[in-house]
Design a protein around this motif. Structure first.
Motif, PDB file in Angstrom:
ATOM      1  N   ARG A  15       0.703  -1.123   0.037  1.00  0.00           N
ATOM      2  CA  ARG A  15       0.010   0.113   0.024  1.00  0.00           C
ATOM      3  C   ARG A  15       0.899   1.328   0.083  1.00  0.00           C
ATOM      4  O   ARG A  15       0.610   2.289  -0.721  1.00  0.00           O
ATOM      5  N   ASP A  16       1.862   1.300   0.863  1.00  0.00           N
ATOM      6  CA  ASP A  16       2.861   2.583   0.656  1.00  0.00           C
ATOM      7  C   ASP A  16       3.370   2.746  -0.487  1.00  0.00           C
ATOM      8  O   ASP A  16       3.567   4.109  -0.876  1.00  0.00           O
ATOM      9  N   SER A  19       0.796   3.970  -2.788  1.00  0.00           N
ATOM     10  CA  SER A  19       0.613   5.487  -2.466  1.00  0.00           C
ATOM     11  C   SER A  19       1.835   6.371  -3.083  1.00  0.00           C
ATOM     12  O   SER A  19       1.516   7.459  -3.553  1.00  0.00           O
ATOM     13  N   LYS A  20       2.981   6.021  -2.872  1.00  0.00           N
ATOM     14  CA  LYS A  20       4.177   6.633  -3.466  1.00  0.00           C
ATOM     15  C   LYS A  20       4.127   6.771  -5.143  1.00  0.00           C
ATOM     16  O   LYS A  20       4.297   7.743  -5.431  1.00  0.00           O
ATOM     17  N   ARG A  53      -4.605   3.357  -8.084  1.00  0.00           N
ATOM     18  CA  ARG A  53      -5.655   3.622  -7.136  1.00  0.00           C
ATOM     19  C   ARG A  53      -6.578   2.240  -7.169  1.00  0.00           C
ATOM     20  O   ARG A  53      -6.970   1.878  -6.185  1.00  0.00           O
ATOM     21  N   LEU A  56      -4.646   0.006  -5.031  1.00  0.00           N
ATOM     22  CA  LEU A  56      -4.795   0.165  -3.743  1.00  0.00           C
ATOM     23  C   LEU A  56      -6.082  -0.279  -3.209  1.00  0.00           C
ATOM     24  O   LEU A  56      -6.098  -0.609  -2.012  1.00  0.00           O
ATOM     25  N   GLU A 169     -11.062   4.303   5.253  1.00  0.00           N
ATOM     26  CA  GLU A 169      -9.867   4.403   3.912  1.00  0.00           C
ATOM     27  C   GLU A 169     -10.266   4.341   2.515  1.00  0.00           C
ATOM     28  O   GLU A 169      -9.929   4.839   1.490  1.00  0.00           O
ATOM     29  N   ALA A 173     -10.581   6.659  -0.643  1.00  0.00           N
ATOM     30  CA  ALA A 173      -9.795   6.274  -1.914  1.00  0.00           C
ATOM     31  C   ALA A 173     -10.867   6.273  -3.081  1.00  0.00           C
ATOM     32  O   ALA A 173     -10.588   6.799  -4.257  1.00  0.00           O
TER      33      ALA A 173
END
Length: 185
Positions: A15-16, A19-20, A53, A56, A169, A173
């Protein structure tokens, strides 16, 4: 529970990274917009961002499914402990009733002294001691089961809260995706 810790760390790392990538594509989109050179490049970047996305959201959904599975397992364990606790309480109540019927120490002495031999009296003394010990162990067992039930309930509530947070969350999103598609129009 053991596998979940590893999965959660892996999902969090994934997920990180996603997100990056989203932040990078946002930066590239801004650069692309400011230059206004190539609208095709912006469209490609927007499609990549939408894809990231989507990944994610899939990651969130996977973690939510894992949390829900753990919640169901905890719920089943809580129900099982509750049944055991109710059985122990019923058995303990029966023991207490029997003890109340035989509560007089005179009755215990009469039970012991009415034996036909010294050996039989000794066995009766041991029986009375074991019976008292058994009642005490049952009370301790009820206490331990009750404490375990409280701990599991707290764990269950914690997992429910985590699940709720992940739902929030995911909805963020989705709203972010909605704003992305609003930008395209």
């Amino acid at each position: 529970f053991k596998v979940y810790g590893q999965d959660k760390a892996q999902i969090q790392k994934q997920r990180d990274e996603i997100s990056k990538k989203i932040l990078l594509t946002n930066q590239l989109i801004k650069e692309s917009e400011s230059q206004q050179k190539n609208s095709e490049q912006s469209l490609i970047l927007l499609n990549k961002q939408a894809s990231y996305r989507d990944q994610l959201i899939k990651s969130f959904n996977q973690e939510i499914r894992e949390l829900n599975r753990n919640i169901k397992e905890n719920d089943q364990e809580i129900k099982s402990l509750q049944v055991e606790l109710n059985e122990l309480k019923a058995e303990y109540a029966h023991l207490i009733q029997q003890a109340y019927k035989n509560r007089d120490s005179y009755d215990k002495l009469m039970f012991i002294f009415s034996s036909s031999s010294f050996n039989n009296a000794y066995k009766r003394i041991k029986f009375v001691q074991q019976y008292a010990s058994y009642r005490q162990k049952q009370a301790e067992s009820i206490k331990i089961k009750s404490e375990n039930l409280v701990i599991l309930n707290k764990s269950f509530e914690s997992k429910k809260q985590k699940s709720t947070n992940f739902f929030e969350e995911v909805s963020l999103a989705f709203s972010s995706l909605g704003s992305l598609f609003g930008f395209l129009n």
